[in-house]
Design an enzyme around this catalytic site. Structure first.
Site, PDB file in Angstrom:
ATOM      1  NE  ARG A  50      -8.222 -11.211  13.694  1.00 55.48           N
ATOM      2  CZ  ARG A  50      -8.871 -11.666  14.768  1.00 55.48           C
ATOM      3  NH1 ARG A  50      -9.441 -10.835  15.575  1.00 55.48           N
ATOM      4  NH2 ARG A  50      -8.915 -12.964  15.038  1.00 55.48           N
ATOM      5  CB  THR A  51      -8.683 -13.087   7.049  1.00 55.39           C
ATOM      6  OG1 THR A  51      -7.567 -12.981   7.936  1.00 55.39           O
ATOM      7  CG2 THR A  51      -8.208 -13.005   5.619  1.00 55.39           C
ATOM      8  CE  LYS A  79     -22.542 -33.773  -0.354  1.00 54.28           C
ATOM      9  NZ  LYS A  79     -23.241 -33.044  -1.422  1.00 54.28           N
ATOM     10  NE  ARG A 100      -7.191 -17.771   6.896  1.00 54.57           N
ATOM     11  CZ  ARG A 100      -7.110 -17.018   7.986  1.00 54.57           C
ATOM     12  NH1 ARG A 100      -7.645 -17.429   9.121  1.00 54.57           N
ATOM     13  NH2 ARG A 100      -6.507 -15.845   7.952  1.00 54.57           N
ATOM     14  CG  HIS A 128      -2.230 -14.167   6.376  1.00 56.50           C
ATOM     15  ND1 HIS A 128      -3.182 -13.653   5.506  1.00 56.50           N
ATOM     16  CD2 HIS A 128      -2.837 -14.235   7.594  1.00 56.50           C
ATOM     17  CE1 HIS A 128      -4.301 -13.423   6.172  1.00 56.50           C
ATOM     18  NE2 HIS A 128      -4.116 -13.777   7.437  1.00 56.50           N
TER      19      HIS A 128
HETATM   20  N1   CP Z   1      -5.090 -12.177  11.351  1.00 59.54           N
HETATM   21  C1   CP Z   1      -5.895 -13.188  10.946  1.00 59.54           C
HETATM   22  O1   CP Z   1      -5.641 -13.870   9.928  1.00 59.54           O
HETATM   23  O2   CP Z   1      -6.995 -13.369  11.730  1.00 59.54           O
HETATM   24  P1   CP Z   1      -8.137 -14.419  11.451  1.00 59.54           P
HETATM   25  O3   CP Z   1      -7.534 -15.798  11.581  1.00 59.54           O
HETATM   26  O4   CP Z   1      -9.204 -14.150  12.466  1.00 59.54           O
HETATM   27  O5   CP Z   1      -8.620 -14.208  10.042  1.00 59.54           O
END
Ligand code: CP
Length: 302
Positions: A50-51, A79, A100, A128
């Site tokens: 999603r993110t 590496k 991320r 998050h």
């Molecule tokens: N909600 C969320 O962070 O989903 P993903 O890990 O799929 O990005």
């Protein structure tokens, strides 16, 4: 000076409300060429559906272009290249970095190294913040307000970065009540409870919630995150401890909504999907509009 979004506390209440306003604007008109001529780097050192996809869709809808990777194994991190060097390089190429990373604090470190804004798309069990802003937009849309919300947080409250960020953001609004439902080993960390205590905000801790579910305005379910456990036996003990099903929603407020950052594993039975109280797929859609709003705010596009 560049604007980063690393922790939800980097933004003020006024900025949260501005992002809600922008998200509504992008929901009404998702395709706006505000990023034309700009390049955004999307660096995902940890898996995501999603993110990453909602950010990349948001960038496309804003007319920007994307470089990056969804799998760090395809980058020179394999590496032995350090995060420092990766960010120094990429910030020379792109106008914005969405990142991320599995390590807590990695996004803050990247922001110190980078010459362009960094948006934290999740750093370990820490924060998050973009999820929180889309959660707030979902609460606002369904409840009509961010004040006086009785918020049930259920599942992995120890490692769940989404609940940590959401607790901090919602504590800026009037009269919230938090109900934490978690097994003893996954309770909300002390620092977050202290954050509420300092502000005189009420919270309650439970190991069961069927007898109090009727009080909830929002039921925020979370996945027990297998990848955060060093001992697989500990994960096995708690993985299926809360499973919300449709029958449990019978004795709830008409306007209660079930949220989940997703992905789910077993914690919401699929029979809930057909309930009008299920909101998690709409919530994921709200993520695209909210991420357009966040990019717009960080890059000062409007
Ligand atoms: N909600 C969320 O962070 O989903 P993903 O890990 O799929 O990005």
């Amino acid at each position: 000076m560049k604007k980063d979004l690393i922790s939800i506390t980097d933004f003020s209440k006024e900025e949260y409300l501005r992002i809600m306003e922008l998200a509504a604007d992008f929901e009404a008109n998702p395709n706006q060429e505000l990023l034309k001529g700009k390049v955004v780097a999307s660096l995902f050192f940890e898996p995501s559906t999603r993110t990453r996809l909602s950010f990349e869709t948001a960038i496309n809808r804003l007319g920007g272009r994307i470089v990056g990777f969804a799998d760090p194994d395809s980058s020179s991190a394999t590496k032995g290249e350090t995060l420092h060097d990766t960010i120094r390089m990429v910030s020379n190429y792109a106008d914005l970095i969405v990142m991320r990373h599995p390590l807590e604090g990695a996004a803050r470190y990247a922001a110190e190294v980078s010459s362009v804004p960094i948006i934290n798309a999740g750093d370990g069990a820490n924060q998050h913040p973009t999820q929180t802003l889309l959660d707030m937009y979902s609460i606002l849309k369904t409840q009509g307000t961010l004040d006086n919300i009785n918020l049930f947080m259920v599942g992995d409250l120890k490692f769940g970065r989404t609940v940590h960020s959401l607790l901090q953001a919602m504590s800026e609004f009037e009269n919230p009540i938090f109900n934490f439902i978690a097994p003893e080993s996954l309770q909300m960390p002390r620092a977050y409870k202290h954050h509420l205590e300092e502000r005189g905000i009420r919270y309650f801790e439970h190991e069961e919630f069927t007898d109090i579910i009727s009080e909830a305005d929002i039921i925020y379910m979370t996945r027990v995150q297998k990848e955060r456990f060093s001992d697989p036996m500990e994960y096995e003990k708690v993985k299926d401890v809360y499973i919300l099903n449709k029958a449990m929603l019978e004795n709830t407020k008409p306007n209660v909504r079930v949220l989940h950052p997703l992905p789910r594993v077993n914690e919401i039975a699929t029979d809930v999907d057909s309930s009008e109280k299920a909101y998690y797929f709409d919530q994921a859609l709200n993520g695209m509009f909210t991420r357009e709003a966040i990019i717009s705010h960080v890059m000062n596009l409007k």
